[in-house]
Design a protein around this motif. Structure first.
Motif, short mmCIF file in Angstrom:
data_model
loop_
_atom_site.label_atom_id
_atom_site.label_comp_id
_atom_site.label_asym_id
_atom_site.label_seq_id
_atom_site.Cartn_x
_atom_site.Cartn_y
_atom_site.Cartn_z
N ARG A 183 0.82 -1.21 0.00
CA ARG A 183 0.00 0.00 0.00
C ARG A 183 0.86 1.26 0.00
N GLY A 184 2.15 1.13 0.32
CA GLY A 184 3.02 2.29 0.40
C GLY A 184 2.73 3.17 1.59
N ARG A 185 2.30 2.53 2.70
CA ARG A 185 1.89 3.26 3.90
C ARG A 185 2.94 3.03 4.99
N PRO A 186 3.73 4.04 5.34
CA PRO A 186 4.84 3.82 6.27
C PRO A 186 4.40 3.81 7.74
N ALA A 187 5.08 3.02 8.53
CA ALA A 187 4.95 3.04 9.98
C ALA A 187 6.33 3.29 10.57
N LEU A 188 6.43 4.21 11.52
CA LEU A 188 7.73 4.61 12.05
C LEU A 188 8.07 3.83 13.31
N PHE A 189 9.29 3.29 13.31
CA PHE A 189 9.81 2.55 14.46
C PHE A 189 11.13 3.19 14.87
N SER A 190 11.73 2.67 15.94
CA SER A 190 13.00 3.20 16.42
C SER A 190 14.02 3.21 15.29
N GLY A 191 14.73 4.31 15.15
CA GLY A 191 15.70 4.47 14.07
C GLY A 191 15.19 5.31 12.92
N THR A 192 13.87 5.55 12.88
CA THR A 192 13.31 6.36 11.79
C THR A 192 12.47 7.52 12.31
N ILE A 193 12.26 7.61 13.62
CA ILE A 193 11.46 8.69 14.21
C ILE A 193 12.28 9.97 14.25
N GLN A 194 11.64 11.10 13.87
CA GLN A 194 12.27 12.42 13.83
C GLN A 194 13.47 12.48 12.87
N GLU A 195 13.36 11.75 11.77
CA GLU A 195 14.41 11.74 10.76
C GLU A 195 13.96 12.35 9.44
N PHE A 196 12.64 12.38 9.17
CA PHE A 196 12.15 12.73 7.84
C PHE A 196 10.97 13.68 7.92
N VAL A 197 10.94 14.64 7.01
CA VAL A 197 9.78 15.49 6.81
C VAL A 197 8.66 14.63 6.23
N PRO A 198 7.38 14.89 6.54
CA PRO A 198 6.29 14.00 6.10
C PRO A 198 6.27 13.70 4.61
N GLN A 199 6.60 14.70 3.75
CA GLN A 199 6.59 14.43 2.31
C GLN A 199 7.61 13.38 1.90
N MET A 200 8.70 13.23 2.66
CA MET A 200 9.67 12.20 2.36
C MET A 200 9.10 10.81 2.61
N LEU A 201 8.00 10.75 3.38
CA LEU A 201 7.30 9.49 3.67
C LEU A 201 6.02 9.36 2.85
N ASN A 202 5.85 10.26 1.88
CA ASN A 202 4.69 10.25 0.96
C ASN A 202 3.37 10.51 1.69
N VAL A 203 3.40 11.17 2.83
CA VAL A 203 2.16 11.41 3.58
C VAL A 203 1.19 12.27 2.77
N GLN A 204 1.70 13.19 1.95
CA GLN A 204 0.82 14.02 1.13
C GLN A 204 0.09 13.18 0.09
N ALA A 205 0.73 12.14 -0.45
CA ALA A 205 0.10 11.28 -1.44
C ALA A 205 -0.97 10.39 -0.81
N LEU A 206 -0.92 10.23 0.49
CA LEU A 206 -1.90 9.44 1.24
C LEU A 206 -2.96 10.35 1.86
N ASN A 207 -3.05 11.59 1.36
CA ASN A 207 -4.04 12.57 1.81
C ASN A 207 -3.90 12.88 3.30
N GLY A 208 -2.65 12.87 3.78
CA GLY A 208 -2.41 13.09 5.19
C GLY A 208 -1.90 14.47 5.54
N ILE A 209 -1.80 15.38 4.54
CA ILE A 209 -1.34 16.74 4.80
C ILE A 209 -2.34 17.72 4.22
N SER A 210 -2.80 18.65 5.03
CA SER A 210 -3.60 19.77 4.54
C SER A 210 -2.69 20.98 4.39
N PHE A 211 -2.66 21.55 3.20
CA PHE A 211 -1.83 22.73 2.95
C PHE A 211 -2.64 24.02 3.08
N THR A 212 -3.89 23.90 3.53
CA THR A 212 -4.76 25.08 3.62
C THR A 212 -5.33 25.30 5.01
#
Length: 314
Positions: A183-212
């Motif tokens: 599904r391309g849906r990421p789950a964050l575990f130890s070693g990946t938390i606070q490492e990436f901006v949400p777009q690097m995890l494709n959160v915008q493509a999963l309708n998880g970011i509102s830009f308005t």
């Protein structure tokens, strides 16, 4: 061991206990206004009959968690991988003292299960003694003791929060993890938390970011990445030959006769002992035929596979 790519050969009925995930609860009169200033998603889009996907950032815009959000009582439930949920709880409790909210770990209140397959809707309706509202992604079904999120089709996939007697389980957690990678849906575990901006995890493509919706913690970084074209990395699905690997491991790419660091494993599961499926953050402009491997596993070889959604290129 796993042998099936579910989107090509859907199983009849798979149920797993999601022991790697937890549930946080925020309740009280200020729930929506408080979380609106915390999460990337828009709480105004969350009703009683739907769930929304989102992310939680620190003040630098780095992702603490990705999650499913549902309404429950006078508040909401946040469903995320356990380490990510704990990181989110810590930040929510830090800021929650200024709002009329109660914030708690509600994992012990529910049995958390995943179910999918061609027969999943019928089986779940029988077990819950109630018909499911819809198999279309985004819908929620509710009973007196359960909340069921419809997460996708082909195969039909459900996330079940059950109170009281547990639903029967017939498969290993790895089956669910493999489908989430598809599904391309990421789950964050130890070693990946606070490492990436949400777009690097494709959160915008999963309708998880509102830009308005307005301001929230980390919003400046997220907005800059979108409007100033600063996104250099994205989430890719990889599959191929490789030994078991953990979140945070390094992916290397071949450059001539040499191998160089390319990115980071977010999620990984082995379908067989040597067949590895991965979600990894890699350069956005990576060519589809690039040869990739896991660092310290010289025999591994991974190829880029398509995701079920399109990335926002803007």
């Amino acid at each position: 061991m796993l042998t099936t790519e579910f989107t090509k050969a859907p199983p009849e009925y798979v149920t797993v206990s999601l022991t790697d995930h937890g549930i946080a609860q925020v309740s009280g009169p200020d729930t929506d206004s408080f979380l609106q200033g915390q999460f990337t998603c828009d709480l105004k889009q969350l009703g009683q009959d739907n769930w929304i996907y989102g992310a939680h950032c620190d003040n630098k815009g780095k992702t603490l968690s990705t999650f499913w959000l549902v309404r429950y009582g006078d508040g909401v439930l946040i469903i995320a991988a356990k380490p990510a949920m704990e990181a989110t709880l810590t930040q929510l409790q830090k800021f929650g003292i200024f709002n009329k909210v109660e914030i708690r770990d509600a994992s012990a209140d529910f049995q958390l299960f995943g179910a999918f397959g061609t027969a999943a809707p019928a089986h779940l309706a029988e077990l819950l003694d109630a018909p499911l509202a819809s198999s279309d992604s985004g819908h929620i079904s509710r009973t007196d003791t359960a909340v069921v999120l419809s997460l996708g089709t082909s195969p039909d996939q459900y996330l079940c929060l059950q109170q009281g007697e547990a639903l029967p389980v017939n498969s290993d957690l790895a089956y669910w993890q493999a489908l989430e990678i598809e599904r391309g849906r990421p789950a964050l575990f130890s070693g990946t938390i606070q490492e990436f901006v949400p777009q690097m995890l494709n959160v915008q493509a999963l309708n998880g970011i509102s830009f308005t919706k307005g301001c929230y913690i980390g919003q400046e970084t997220v907005a800059r990445m979108k409007y100033l074209g600063k996104q250099k990395r994205a989430l890719f699905r990889l599959s191929g030959h490789g030994k078991p690997v953990s979140a945070g491991a390094t992916v290397e790419q071949q450059l001539g006769d040499n191998w160089r660091r390319a990115g980071t494993v977010i999620n990984a599961v082995n379908r067989t002992e040597q067949h590895l499926d991965v979600l990894a953050v890699l350069p956005s402009d990576l060519e589809s035929d690039t040869k990739l491997r896991i660092k310290d596993d010289d025999a591994s070889l991974l190829e880029i596979y398509p995701l079920p959604y399109k990335l926002d290129e803007s």
